[in-house]
Write an enzyme that holds these catalytic residues in place. Structure first.
Site, mmCIF file in Angstrom:
data_model
loop_
_atom_site.group_PDB
_atom_site.id
_atom_site.type_symbol
_atom_site.label_atom_id
_atom_site.label_comp_id
_atom_site.label_asym_id
_atom_site.label_seq_id
_atom_site.Cartn_x
_atom_site.Cartn_y
_atom_site.Cartn_z
ATOM 1 N N CYS A 72 0.826 -1.214 0.000
ATOM 2 C CA CYS A 72 0.000 0.000 0.000
ATOM 3 C C CYS A 72 0.863 1.269 0.000
ATOM 4 C CB CYS A 72 -0.989 -0.066 1.158
ATOM 5 S SG CYS A 72 -2.445 0.928 0.848
ATOM 6 N N HIS A 87 -3.239 -5.221 1.808
ATOM 7 C CA HIS A 87 -2.497 -5.454 3.066
ATOM 8 C C HIS A 87 -2.463 -6.934 3.453
ATOM 9 C CE1 HIS A 87 -2.058 -1.275 4.589
ATOM 10 N NE2 HIS A 87 -3.111 -1.058 3.823
ATOM 11 N N GLU A 131 -0.600 -8.365 5.477
ATOM 12 C CA GLU A 131 -0.284 -8.490 6.918
ATOM 13 C C GLU A 131 -1.530 -8.401 7.794
ATOM 14 O OE1 GLU A 131 0.122 -5.934 5.063
ATOM 15 O OE2 GLU A 131 -0.367 -4.106 6.185
#
Ligand code: GLN
Length: 189
Positions: free
Chosen positions: A77, A170, A172
């Site tokens: 991002c 994302h 994560e």
């Protein structure tokens, strides 16, 4: 392996959890000395303007560019925006380590953030992945040395060159660590 996570701003702690979950050591990077101990680096999501200003304030621009010329970096991002080639709406030039044209906040405002399945092709391994898009950028075009690794609808959402891997979403923020594993095992090595 020692995986650095640029920890100036943004969601670096979620990347740290992901790296530790896949059995590697995560180092939070705020200076050049720590960067030098890393085998690979992650630039997290957050606010690209703030991260770029801090990179320059702390004298990390040249160390990061040099790192990316010999070692692998993953940007998610805002991290993708910093690694790309588009200066528009940024306070300074981005790091330009991967030839991608980027449009910031391309899906609209915070309320237009969304989660949807993305389709990845990781060196022939085709997988579906939960894509978390938060005020995400879009990749408008990729250079000839850049390969597409994933799409959401018609949009390229993940790409890489020899050492730099970028995603507009994302990974994560899920507990699915396949992208982190792919970065560690396959990119730049
Ligand atoms: N909108 C942010 C930017 O332009 C990126 C958002 C994110 O990293 N989730 O920097």
């Amino acid at each position: 392996m020692n995986i650095g996570i640029l920890a100036l701003q943004g969601d670096f702690s979620k990347h740290k959890e992901a790296i530790e979950a896949v059995g590697h050591r995560a180092l939070l990077v705020k200076d050049e000395a720590t960067l030098n101990q890393c085998d690979k680096l992650i630039i997290p999501g957050g606010e690209s303007t703030t991260q770029l200003l801090l990179i320059d304030k702390l004298g990390l621009r040249d160390p990061l560019i040099n790192f990316g010329r010999s070692k692998a970096i993953m940007g998610t991002c805002a991290g993708l925006i910093l690694l790309g080639t588009t200066r528009e709406h940024l306070p300074a030039e981005p790091l330009k380590l991967i030839e991608i044209e980027v449009k910031r906040n391309a899906y609209g405002r915070q309320v237009n953030s969304f989660i949807d399945t993305v389709h990845l092709n990781l060196d022939g391994d085709e997988i579906d992945f939960e894509g978390v898009f938060i005020r995400a950028p879009k990749i408008m075009s990729i250079g000839k040395n850049v390969r597409e690794l994933g799409r959401h609808r018609d949009e390229i959402v993940m790409a890489a060159n020899e050492r730099i891997l970028v995603a507009t979403f994302h990974p994560e923020l899920t507990e699915d660590y396949r992208i982190h594993r792919y970065f560690i095992e396959k990119i730049g090595s």
